[in-house]
Design a protein around this motif. Structure first.
Motif, PDB file in Angstrom:
ATOM      1  N   TYR A   9       0.828  -1.215   0.000  1.00 13.85           N
ATOM      2  CA  TYR A   9       0.000   0.000   0.000  1.00 13.85           C
ATOM      3  C   TYR A   9       0.864   1.267   0.000  1.00 13.85           C
ATOM      4  CZ  TYR A   9       0.956   0.060   5.029  1.00 13.85           C
ATOM      5  OH  TYR A   9       1.596   0.067   6.243  1.00 13.85           O
ATOM      6  N   ILE A  10       2.098   1.137   0.526  1.00 11.48           N
ATOM      7  CA  ILE A  10       2.965   2.325   0.587  1.00 11.48           C
ATOM      8  C   ILE A  10       3.304   2.811  -0.817  1.00 11.48           C
ATOM      9  CG2 ILE A  10       5.264   3.159   1.291  1.00 11.48           C
ATOM     10  CD1 ILE A  10       5.016   1.297   3.731  1.00 11.48           C
ATOM     11  N   THR A  11       3.536   1.879  -1.734  1.00 11.36           N
ATOM     12  CA  THR A  11       3.866   2.293  -3.109  1.00 11.36           C
ATOM     13  C   THR A  11       2.616   2.370  -3.995  1.00 11.36           C
ATOM     14  OG1 THR A  11       4.500  -0.007  -3.490  1.00 11.36           O
ATOM     15  CG2 THR A  11       6.276   1.583  -3.172  1.00 11.36           C
ATOM     16  N   ARG A  12       1.499   1.788  -3.540  1.00 10.76           N
ATOM     17  CA  ARG A  12       0.262   1.943  -4.324  1.00 10.76           C
ATOM     18  C   ARG A  12      -0.334   3.333  -4.115  1.00 10.76           C
ATOM     19  NH1 ARG A  12      -3.708  -0.743  -2.602  1.00 10.76           N
ATOM     20  NH2 ARG A  12      -2.783  -2.311  -1.266  1.00 10.76           N
ATOM     21  N   GLN A  13      -0.153   3.891  -2.897  1.00  8.40           N
ATOM     22  CA  GLN A  13      -0.675   5.231  -2.641  1.00  8.40           C
ATOM     23  C   GLN A  13       0.222   6.268  -3.333  1.00  8.40           C
ATOM     24  OE1 GLN A  13      -1.001   5.710   1.627  1.00  8.40           O
ATOM     25  NE2 GLN A  13      -2.581   4.149   1.804  1.00  8.40           N
ATOM     26  N   ASN A  14      -0.370   7.415  -3.610  1.00  7.34           N
ATOM     27  CA  ASN A  14       0.336   8.464  -4.341  1.00  7.34           C
ATOM     28  C   ASN A  14       0.417   9.740  -3.528  1.00  7.34           C
ATOM     29  OD1 ASN A  14       1.153   7.788  -6.977  1.00  7.34           O
ATOM     30  ND2 ASN A  14      -0.996   7.545  -7.554  1.00  7.34           N
ATOM     31  N   GLY A  15       1.292  10.619  -3.941  1.00 11.06           N
ATOM     32  CA  GLY A  15       1.255  11.976  -3.407  1.00 11.06           C
ATOM     33  C   GLY A  15       2.069  12.157  -2.142  1.00 11.06           C
ATOM     34  N   MET A  16       1.823  13.278  -1.474  1.00 14.52           N
ATOM     35  CA  MET A  16       2.671  13.676  -0.356  1.00 14.52           C
ATOM     36  C   MET A  16       2.360  12.964   0.942  1.00 14.52           C
ATOM     37  SD  MET A  16       2.686  17.749  -1.010  1.00 14.52           S
ATOM     38  CE  MET A  16       3.839  18.204   0.245  1.00 14.52           C
ATOM     39  N   PHE A  17       1.147  12.407   1.055  1.00 12.07           N
ATOM     40  CA  PHE A  17       0.742  11.825   2.334  1.00 12.07           C
ATOM     41  C   PHE A  17       0.391  10.357   2.175  1.00 12.07           C
ATOM     42  CE2 PHE A  17       0.011  16.340   2.669  1.00 12.07           C
ATOM     43  CZ  PHE A  17       0.587  16.633   3.904  1.00 12.07           C
ATOM     44  N   SER A  18       0.490   9.627   3.295  1.00 13.03           N
ATOM     45  CA  SER A  18       0.153   8.209   3.262  1.00 13.03           C
ATOM     46  C   SER A  18      -0.408   7.770   4.591  1.00 13.03           C
ATOM     47  CB  SER A  18       1.424   7.396   3.024  1.00 13.03           C
ATOM     48  OG  SER A  18       1.262   6.555   1.919  1.00 13.03           O
ATOM     49  N   PHE A  19      -1.401   6.904   4.527  1.00 11.85           N
ATOM     50  CA  PHE A  19      -1.847   6.254   5.753  1.00 11.85           C
ATOM     51  C   PHE A  19      -0.943   5.050   5.967  1.00 11.85           C
ATOM     52  CE2 PHE A  19      -5.548   8.831   4.935  1.00 11.85           C
ATOM     53  CZ  PHE A  19      -5.836   9.275   6.219  1.00 11.85           C
ATOM     54  N   THR A  20      -0.321   4.976   7.152  1.00 11.99           N
ATOM     55  CA  THR A  20       0.682   3.937   7.376  1.00 11.99           C
ATOM     56  C   THR A  20       0.098   2.686   8.018  1.00 11.99           C
ATOM     57  OG1 THR A  20       1.183   4.954   9.498  1.00 11.99           O
ATOM     58  CG2 THR A  20       2.560   5.595   7.628  1.00 11.99           C
ATOM     59  N   GLY A  21      -1.122   2.787   8.513  1.00  9.40           N
ATOM     60  CA  GLY A  21      -1.729   1.619   9.149  1.00  9.40           C
ATOM     61  C   GLY A  21      -1.289   1.431  10.592  1.00  9.40           C
ATOM     62  N   LEU A  22      -0.542   2.394  11.149  1.00  7.59           N
ATOM     63  CA  LEU A  22      -0.120   2.285  12.547  1.00  7.59           C
ATOM     64  C   LEU A  22      -1.293   2.603  13.472  1.00  7.59           C
ATOM     65  CD1 LEU A  22       2.714   2.388  11.207  1.00  7.59           C
ATOM     66  CD2 LEU A  22       3.442   3.875  13.040  1.00  7.59           C
ATOM     67  N   THR A  23      -1.297   1.959  14.636  1.00  5.09           N
ATOM     68  CA  THR A  23      -2.339   2.271  15.629  1.00  5.09           C
ATOM     69  C   THR A  23      -1.944   3.577  16.339  1.00  5.09           C
ATOM     70  OG1 THR A  23      -1.179   1.126  17.398  1.00  5.09           O
ATOM     71  CG2 THR A  23      -2.696  -0.204  16.061  1.00  5.09           C
ATOM     72  N   PRO A  24      -2.900   4.236  17.008  1.00  6.64           N
ATOM     73  CA  PRO A  24      -2.544   5.464  17.745  1.00  6.64           C
ATOM     74  C   PRO A  24      -1.437   5.204  18.767  1.00  6.64           C
ATOM     75  CG  PRO A  24      -4.930   5.250  17.593  1.00  6.64           C
ATOM     76  CD  PRO A  24      -4.355   3.984  17.034  1.00  6.64           C
ATOM     77  N   GLU A  25      -1.406   4.004  19.360  1.00 12.78           N
ATOM     78  CA  GLU A  25      -0.357   3.683  20.342  1.00 12.78           C
ATOM     79  C   GLU A  25       1.004   3.609  19.648  1.00 12.78           C
ATOM     80  OE1 GLU A  25      -3.243   1.808  20.037  1.00 12.78           O
ATOM     81  OE2 GLU A  25      -4.150   2.949  21.681  1.00 12.78           O
ATOM     82  N   GLN A  26       1.032   3.020  18.453  1.00 23.54           N
ATOM     83  CA  GLN A  26       2.307   2.923  17.724  1.00 23.54           C
ATOM     84  C   GLN A  26       2.783   4.324  17.287  1.00 23.54           C
ATOM     85  OE1 GLN A  26       0.858   0.074  14.860  1.00 23.54           O
ATOM     86  NE2 GLN A  26       1.764  -1.653  15.946  1.00 23.54           N
ATOM     87  N   VAL A  27       1.829   5.168  16.885  1.00 22.07           N
ATOM     88  CA  VAL A  27       2.180   6.545  16.517  1.00 22.07           C
ATOM     89  C   VAL A  27       2.781   7.259  17.729  1.00 22.07           C
ATOM     90  CG1 VAL A  27       1.223   8.799  15.825  1.00 22.07           C
ATOM     91  CG2 VAL A  27       0.446   6.713  14.671  1.00 22.07           C
ATOM     92  N   GLU A  28       2.187   7.028  18.871  1.00 22.44           N
ATOM     93  CA  GLU A  28       2.663   7.645  20.117  1.00 22.44           C
ATOM     94  C   GLU A  28       4.086   7.158  20.445  1.00 22.44           C
ATOM     95  OE1 GLU A  28       2.052   9.836  22.357  1.00 22.44           O
ATOM     96  OE2 GLU A  28       3.434   9.025  23.890  1.00 22.44           O
TER      97      GLU A  28
END
Ligand SMILES: Cc1ncc(COP(=O)(O)O)c(C=O)c1O
Length: 202
Positions: A144-163
């Motif tokens: 999905y990282i290379t299927r998505q385009n542009g400047m932003f991407s959803f990484t699939g991380l949980t809010p805890e992992q982002v934290e």
């Protein structure tokens, strides 16, 4: 999708804020042209914040496509009245910059080339991020990282992992896991990719 819009007599509002970052200037506007070709009335907002790096100047446009001259005039009257009530007269500096670049053949060509250089750089970062993550966590799909385009991407991380990324590694993204891929570069990509792999593995 547009067939459904047409069948239900809906008026789409289409927003194009990253023209040129997907495939190219022309094909990124495919959906808008298609809607116009189908004769749909529609609103289109476009922004030059990203593709002309004019974030601070607030430059963009609202276009309204109407089916008849009569409707066009009435919509124009409404827009004029709305503009008058909200901001009356927009800042002009950024708009003039866009005007010069869009209407000068050489500058336009240079601008398109620079947008494509940004597009290609971001794509290269996506590839590298994906390859590190795949090497570190082989049983998980990161295409999905290379299927998505542009400047932003959803990484699939949980809010805890982002934290954890923030507190343990000093890497910031919004809590819904949307990251700015344009913030990656050859100096920080390995650090970010390895940190992401770390929080994803635990
Ligand atoms: C999809 C989308 N539309 C519009 C905007 C905002 O554009 P502007 O900076 O012109 O307000 C953004 C991001 O900033 C965006 O991601």
């Amino acid at each position: 999708m547009l067939n459904v819009v047409q069948a239900r007599e809906l008026i789409p509002f289409m927003d194009i804020a990253y023209q040129g970052f997907g495939e190219n200037m022309d094909s990124d506007a495919y959906a808008i042209r298609k809607a116009v070709d189908m004769g749909l009335p529609l609103f289109v907002s476009n922004s030059f914040s990203k593709n002309l790096s004019l974030y601070g100047e607030r430059v963009g446009g609202l276009s309204v496509v109407c089916p008849t001259v009569d409707e066009t005039e009435r919509v124009f009257g409404q827009l004029n009245a709305t503009v008058r009530r909200i901001y009356s007269s927009p800042p002009s500096h950024g708009g003039r910059v866009v005007d010069i670049v869009m209407n000068d053949e050489a500058l336009h060509k240079q601008w398109v080339g620079e947008v494509y250089a940004m597009r290609d750089r971001i794509k290269a970062m996506r590839l590298q991020l994906r390859s590190v993550l795949e090497a570190k966590i082989p049983n998980r799909n990161f295409d999905y990282i290379t299927r998505q385009n542009g400047m932003f991407s959803f990484t699939g991380l949980t809010p805890e992992q982002v934290e954890r990324l923030q507190s343990e590694f000093g890497i910031y993204m919004v809590s819904n896991s949307r990251m700015c891929v344009a913030g990656l570069n050859t100096s920080n990509i390995d650090y970010v990719a390895n940190a992401m792999a770390d929080v994803l593995k635990d």
